[in-house]
Write a protein that holds these residues in place. Structure first.
Motif, short mmCIF file in Angstrom:
data_model
loop_
_atom_site.label_atom_id
_atom_site.label_comp_id
_atom_site.label_asym_id
_atom_site.label_seq_id
_atom_site.Cartn_x
_atom_site.Cartn_y
_atom_site.Cartn_z
N ARG A 78 1.04 3.99 -2.97
CA ARG A 78 0.60 5.34 -2.64
C ARG A 78 1.70 6.36 -2.94
NH1 ARG A 78 -0.11 6.24 3.48
NH2 ARG A 78 2.15 6.18 3.20
N PHE A 137 -5.35 5.94 -6.49
CA PHE A 137 -6.01 6.02 -5.19
C PHE A 137 -7.29 5.17 -5.17
CE2 PHE A 137 -3.69 10.19 -4.76
CZ PHE A 137 -2.93 9.80 -3.68
N ARG A 138 -8.02 5.13 -6.29
CA ARG A 138 -9.20 4.26 -6.35
C ARG A 138 -8.79 2.80 -6.25
NH1 ARG A 138 -12.91 4.02 -10.82
NH2 ARG A 138 -11.25 4.71 -12.22
N LEU A 169 -6.22 1.61 -4.73
CA LEU A 169 -5.85 1.37 -3.34
C LEU A 169 -7.08 1.16 -2.47
CD1 LEU A 169 -2.92 3.92 -2.95
CD2 LEU A 169 -2.74 1.43 -2.75
N ARG A 170 -8.15 1.90 -2.75
CA ARG A 170 -9.38 1.71 -1.97
C ARG A 170 -9.98 0.33 -2.26
NH1 ARG A 170 -9.83 7.36 -2.90
NH2 ARG A 170 -11.00 7.10 -4.85
N TYR A 230 0.83 -1.21 0.00
CA TYR A 230 0.00 0.00 0.00
C TYR A 230 0.87 1.25 0.00
CZ TYR A 230 -3.73 3.25 1.32
OH TYR A 230 -4.62 4.29 1.34
N GLN A 235 1.02 13.25 -8.28
CA GLN A 235 0.15 14.37 -7.95
C GLN A 235 0.93 15.62 -7.55
OE1 GLN A 235 -2.79 13.71 -4.74
NE2 GLN A 235 -4.32 13.60 -6.36
N ALA A 253 1.41 7.47 -6.47
CA ALA A 253 0.30 8.42 -6.66
C ALA A 253 0.66 9.79 -6.11
CB ALA A 253 -0.96 7.88 -5.98
N ASP A 254 1.26 9.82 -4.94
CA ASP A 254 1.66 11.10 -4.35
C ASP A 254 2.67 11.82 -5.23
OD1 ASP A 254 0.00 10.78 -2.16
OD2 ASP A 254 1.57 9.96 -0.88
N ASP A 285 -5.49 9.74 -9.51
CA ASP A 285 -6.78 9.46 -8.90
C ASP A 285 -7.16 7.98 -9.07
OD1 ASP A 285 -7.12 12.03 -7.99
OD2 ASP A 285 -8.28 12.68 -9.74
#
Length: 324
Positions: free
Chosen positions: A112, A298-299, A301-302, A108, A119, A115-116, A295
């Protein structure tokens, strides 16, 4: 050790790993069980994989090396389990040991980070971050390629790093978990189609495919069910993509979680990619858009987090039923 106790230990180990991961200071001090296994594999590779032998002889040496690796690692794990299991303090020790070989927290965090970086820090930083979790050449990836690579790595490693260890611990306890990690590590180190390892690593690659088969299907199922609970995700499309695309993947196992994730997110994943300077032409998973972004990571990861929560709830529920 009863099956109910095994499941309780597993649930606790998943909780410990999700909360704390594997502390970096501990890694710096003593390494990690997988690095110890890796050292054994590297020694056997040096000692048994001789360039002057025939392909069949090197294949036989690879089979012998794999048997030695499994016997040593699983044997030690069995001795440890026998020594620890009779007491509650020993079971706590098993929880801590099992937690070191699960990877939901580290997976995770690494995904992440990609993604960070996308972004907040730009493409170069994102390439560096994704290069830590994929084998392909990150310099060939644009922003969308980086995002797709991160999501693909999350999907595949959710099976190899979480579901498969959970499954083998549930079935065979600590020896099963450690044997699985030994096989998986052997595949990652010697299970390559290179002049040095194509014959010697044949057994490791084939056995890794076999032991990952049930977990890959389970992971795809969990992703599809999780998509029902995650906003802007589709359970129906996840099942549809699995049925259509999973068997088209170059890997007999990776296609299941990757196609499920692609369908859940409405993306097109996998496809042609570059490893080093070599272009590998692989099938696409999913039929959505290919322009993935932060984004979408992040989806993903959810979806993975909900899938792991569903797995944890299932294990806990089964343990409570067996305890009654």
């Amino acid at each position: 050790m009863s099956f109910a106790t095994t499941l309780c230990i597993l649930v606790a180990a998943l909780g410990v790993e999700a909360a704390f991961g594997y502390p970096q200071r501990l890694y710096q001090l003593i390494g990690h069980p997988v690095t110890w296994i890796g050292a054994l594999i590297a020694k056997l590779d040096r000692d048994l994989n001789r360039d002057d032998e025939s392909s069949s002889a090197r294949k036989a040496s690879g089979v012998l090396a794999l048997l030695v690796i499994i016997a040593i690692t699983a044997g030690l794990a069995w001795i440890i389990q026998i020594a620890l299991a009779p007491t509650w303090l020993g079971n706590l020790g098993l929880v801590l040991l099992a937690s070191t070989m699960l990877a939901s927290r580290s997976l995770y965090d690494h995904v992440r980070d990609v993604a960070d970086a996308l972004q907040n820090d730009g493409l170069d930083a994102a390439r560096i971050a994704v290069g830590r979790i994929v084998g392909r050449n990150p310099q060939t990836l644009d922003e969308h390629g980086v995002a797709r690579a991160a999501i693909e790595s999350l999907a595949e490693n959710a099976s190899d790093g979480v579901a498969a260890p959970v499954l083998w611990f549930a079935l065979l306890g600590l020896p099963g978990l450690v044997a699985y990690k030994a096989i998986n590590t052997a595949d990652s180190m010697i299970g390559h189609r290179t002049p040095r390892h194509e014959a010697f690593g044949w057994a490791a690659a084939r056995l890794d495919d076999l032991v990952n088969l049930p977990a890959s299907r389970l992971t795809g199922l969990l992703f599809a069910l999780a998509a029902r609970l995650v906003p802007n995700s589709s359970m129906d499309d996840a099942f549809r993509a699995m049925r259509r695309d999973a068997y088209r993947h170059r890997s007999p196992n990776a296609g299941w979680p990757e196609s499920a994730m692609a369908g859940a997110l409405g993306l097109k994943l996998n496809g042609p990619k570059t490893y080093g300077a070599t272009l590998v032409d692989d099938a696409y998973m999913g039929d959505g858009r290919s322009e993935a972004n932060a984004d979408d990571i992040f989806r993903a990861l959810r979806v993975a987090s909900v899938a792991w929560a569903l797995m944890l709830a299932g294990l806990l529920g089964l343990a409570l039923i067996l305890r009654v």
